[in-house]
Design a protein around this motif. Structure first.
Motif, PDB file in Angstrom:
ATOM      1  N   ALA A 134     124.834 -13.649  -2.345  1.00  0.00           N
ATOM      2  CA  ALA A 134     125.544 -12.595  -3.272  1.00  0.00           C
ATOM      3  C   ALA A 134     124.825 -11.473  -2.370  1.00  0.00           C
ATOM      4  O   ALA A 134     125.597  -9.928  -1.801  1.00  0.00           O
ATOM      5  N   TRP A 135     123.886 -11.197  -2.477  1.00  0.00           N
ATOM      6  CA  TRP A 135     123.081 -10.029  -1.386  1.00  0.00           C
ATOM      7  C   TRP A 135     123.584  -9.353   0.038  1.00  0.00           C
ATOM      8  O   TRP A 135     123.833  -8.264  -0.185  1.00  0.00           O
ATOM      9  N   LYS A 136     123.833 -10.492   0.931  1.00  0.00           N
ATOM     10  CA  LYS A 136     124.313 -10.472   1.837  1.00  0.00           C
ATOM     11  C   LYS A 136     125.906  -9.273   1.590  1.00  0.00           C
ATOM     12  O   LYS A 136     125.712  -8.848   2.119  1.00  0.00           O
ATOM     13  N   ASP A 137     126.682  -9.730   0.340  1.00  0.00           N
ATOM     14  CA  ASP A 137     127.466  -8.832   0.657  1.00  0.00           C
ATOM     15  C   ASP A 137     127.394  -7.727  -0.503  1.00  0.00           C
ATOM     16  O   ASP A 137     128.687  -6.559   0.260  1.00  0.00           O
ATOM     17  N   TYR A 138     127.013  -8.200  -1.231  1.00  0.00           N
ATOM     18  CA  TYR A 138     126.048  -5.833  -1.405  1.00  0.00           C
ATOM     19  C   TYR A 138     126.215  -5.290  -0.428  1.00  0.00           C
ATOM     20  O   TYR A 138     125.600  -3.829   0.084  1.00  0.00           O
ATOM     21  N   GLU A 139     125.167  -6.142   0.713  1.00  0.00           N
ATOM     22  CA  GLU A 139     124.217  -5.058   1.794  1.00  0.00           C
ATOM     23  C   GLU A 139     125.213  -4.500   3.075  1.00  0.00           C
ATOM     24  O   GLU A 139     125.605  -3.551   3.432  1.00  0.00           O
ATOM     25  N   THR A 140     126.681  -5.121   3.313  1.00  0.00           N
ATOM     26  CA  THR A 140     127.658  -5.013   4.375  1.00  0.00           C
ATOM     27  C   THR A 140     128.263  -4.253   3.040  1.00  0.00           C
ATOM     28  O   THR A 140     129.039  -2.965   3.832  1.00  0.00           O
ATOM     29  N   CYS A 141     129.123  -4.266   2.359  1.00  0.00           N
ATOM     30  CA  CYS A 141     129.619  -2.618   1.908  1.00  0.00           C
ATOM     31  C   CYS A 141     128.840  -1.781   1.486  1.00  0.00           C
ATOM     32  O   CYS A 141     129.336  -0.370   2.083  1.00  0.00           O
ATOM     33  N   PHE A 142     127.611  -2.053   1.182  1.00  0.00           N
ATOM     34  CA  PHE A 142     126.471  -0.420   1.178  1.00  0.00           C
ATOM     35  C   PHE A 142     126.571  -0.014   2.380  1.00  0.00           C
ATOM     36  O   PHE A 142     126.315   1.420   2.085  1.00  0.00           O
ATOM     37  N   ARG A 143     126.207  -0.830   3.623  1.00  0.00           N
ATOM     38  CA  ARG A 143     126.604  -0.098   4.767  1.00  0.00           C
ATOM     39  C   ARG A 143     127.694   0.430   5.385  1.00  0.00           C
ATOM     40  O   ARG A 143     127.606   1.257   5.747  1.00  0.00           O
ATOM     41  N   GLU A 144     128.269  -0.536   5.275  1.00  0.00           N
ATOM     42  CA  GLU A 144     130.358   0.329   5.573  1.00  0.00           C
ATOM     43  C   GLU A 144     130.565   0.964   5.203  1.00  0.00           C
ATOM     44  O   GLU A 144     130.629   2.110   5.790  1.00  0.00           O
ATOM     45  N   LEU A 145     129.634   1.444   3.634  1.00  0.00           N
ATOM     46  CA  LEU A 145     130.627   3.047   3.534  1.00  0.00           C
ATOM     47  C   LEU A 145     129.388   4.011   3.324  1.00  0.00           C
ATOM     48  O   LEU A 145     129.980   5.040   2.481  1.00  0.00           O
ATOM     49  N   PHE A 146     128.271   3.900   3.462  1.00  0.00           N
ATOM     50  CA  PHE A 146     127.096   5.081   3.512  1.00  0.00           C
ATOM     51  C   PHE A 146     127.471   6.116   3.490  1.00  0.00           C
ATOM     52  O   PHE A 146     126.967   6.934   2.556  1.00  0.00           O
ATOM     53  N   ASP A 147     127.945   6.122   4.535  1.00  0.00           N
ATOM     54  CA  ASP A 147     128.080   7.516   5.249  1.00  0.00           C
ATOM     55  C   ASP A 147     130.135   8.117   4.587  1.00  0.00           C
ATOM     56  O   ASP A 147     130.295   9.438   4.856  1.00  0.00           O
ATOM     57  N   CYS A 148     130.325   7.248   4.077  1.00  0.00           N
ATOM     58  CA  CYS A 148     131.923   7.523   2.897  1.00  0.00           C
ATOM     59  C   CYS A 148     131.463   8.151   1.579  1.00  0.00           C
ATOM     60  O   CYS A 148     132.476   8.791   0.981  1.00  0.00           O
ATOM     61  N   VAL A 149     131.119   7.443   0.969  1.00  0.00           N
ATOM     62  CA  VAL A 149     130.559   8.316  -0.051  1.00  0.00           C
ATOM     63  C   VAL A 149     129.358   8.728  -0.520  1.00  0.00           C
ATOM     64  O   VAL A 149     128.436   8.908   0.156  1.00  0.00           O
ATOM     65  N   ASP A 150     129.479   9.555  -1.995  1.00  0.00           N
ATOM     66  CA  ASP A 150     128.577   9.734  -2.638  1.00  0.00           C
ATOM     67  C   ASP A 150     127.271   8.965  -3.532  1.00  0.00           C
ATOM     68  O   ASP A 150     126.226   9.791  -3.143  1.00  0.00           O
ATOM     69  N   TYR A 151     128.263   7.954  -3.677  1.00  0.00           N
ATOM     70  CA  TYR A 151     126.655   7.138  -4.726  1.00  0.00           C
ATOM     71  C   TYR A 151     127.390   5.992  -4.810  1.00  0.00           C
ATOM     72  O   TYR A 151     128.626   5.785  -3.855  1.00  0.00           O
TER      73      TYR A 151
END
Length: 351
Positions: A164-181
């Motif tokens: 599961a940690w891999k899925d959370y990492e993927t989403c975190f990296r992909e959205l990092f510059d697009c969301v505020d938190y």
């Protein structure tokens, strides 16, 4: 009165279908500049005393919309027009997924509640990221907007919990510059085995990894955890300890409940056999108990976004008075209509 009559009409249709129908009609209306301006005047309530600085972010008011309403970041302009101070998109997963079989959303009008078993249906992180990038590019002041967007992230249904940690990492990296938190969602009851990730060791693996990645950026993003209202005191103690250990920025309390306690209307009891998470008025008391426990046992040192059963200004004030930093509505939005944010904020101004 108008929305009360409209709601009776809308409630004659399938809940999920009418959700998209109504939001698409709002999107069309708000594409007309004059209509959008009129809607802003009608539904927004802006005042300096409503502003909140939490997680190092400036919120124009404390009333947000919880994840699950705008899963795919399709309606952010329209929701901003309705006065929300912030909106959480998602839950977003790495790969697109259809979610659970329909029907999967049920109204319980006599109890002012919903049961949902959506199952993280979303377009996938790549498409959602592109949508957010496009919005940001067309924003008149993309670096100084007051409308806050949170990214609620999860794992795909077919991803084993061990990965599961891999899925959370993927989403975190992909959205990092697009969301505020960011909000890590491990508390939905509608993805098999997901809530097992709320156990301390599993959570530590996910959250510590994300925080390590977060620290590699110069502009670190607030990292929050969304928890269920069904955790016992020992589990809540683990959450608090972990929040301090990993230096989480906050907690979202709470998600939907698997309990059917508090359903009093006969027609609701008939639907209580439907699997899924219960939200709305019946969750208010339980979510408040979790909120109070978190505030008391953390020494009020962990900011909490309070969610669960908020329909009125009085409801929001109960949670804010208990120590919540911000509040989120969802089911209340369905039952109270587009004036809910303005009504809550007006009440808070007078309180």
């Amino acid at each position: 009165m108008f929305y009360s009559s409209l709601r009776k009409l809308l409630f004659n249709f399938d809940p999920e279908a009418i959700h998209y129908f109504a939001m698409n009609r709002l999107k069309t209306a708000c594409s007309i500049p004059l209509v959008k301006k009129i809607a802003e005047r009608k539904f927004q309530c802006n005042h300096p005393s409503l502003q909140k600085n939490i997680f190092g972010l400036q919120f124009k008011n404390p009333v947000g919309l919880g994840a699950g309403f705008d899963k795919n970041a399709l309606y952010l302009t329209e929701l901003e027009t309705l006065g929300f101070g912030f909106v959480e998109i998602g839950t977003v997963t790495p790969k697109p997924q259809a979610g659970n079989d329909k029907p999967r959303l049920f109204r319980l009008p006599e109890d002012k509640a919903l049961i949902n078993r959506m199952g993280f249906n979303n377009d996938g992180v790549s498409i959602i990221r592109k949508r957010l990038e496009l919005r940001k590019a067309h924003s008149p002041q993309p670096t100084a907007r007051s409308f806050i967007i949170g990214g609620n992230i999860g794992k795909n249904k077919l991803t084993p919990n061990a990965d599961a940690w891999k899925d959370y990492e993927t989403c975190f990296r992909e959205l990092f510059d697009c969301v505020d938190y960011f909000v890590v969602n491990v508390s939905s009851p509608n993805t098999p085995g997901l809530r097992e990730l709320q156990e301390k060791d599993s959570l530590r693996k996910i959250l510590a990894h994300l925080q390590t990645i977060n620290h590699t950026y110069s502009n670190q993003k607030p990292l929050l955890l969304k928890i269920a209202p069904d955790l016992n005191q020992a589990q809540l103690d683990d959450i608090i300890a972990l929040a301090f250990e990993i230096k989480l920025d906050g907690i979202v309390a709470t998600n939907t409940t698997i309990s059917r306690e508090g359903l009093k209307a006969q027609s609701s009891k008939l639907k209580a056999s439907e699997a899924g998470g219960l939200s709305g008025k019946p969750v208010f008391k339980k979510s408040n108990e979790v909120l109070q426990y978190l505030i008391r046992n953390s020494g009020n040192k962990i900011p909490v976004i309070a969610s669960g059963g908020i329909f009125t200004g009085e409801d929001a004030k109960v949670k804010l008075d208990a120590g919540a930093s911000l509040v989120q509505v969802w089911t209340g939005f369905i039952y109270e209509g587009p004036s809910i944010v303005k009504n809550i904020n007006r009440f808070l101004l007078k309180a």
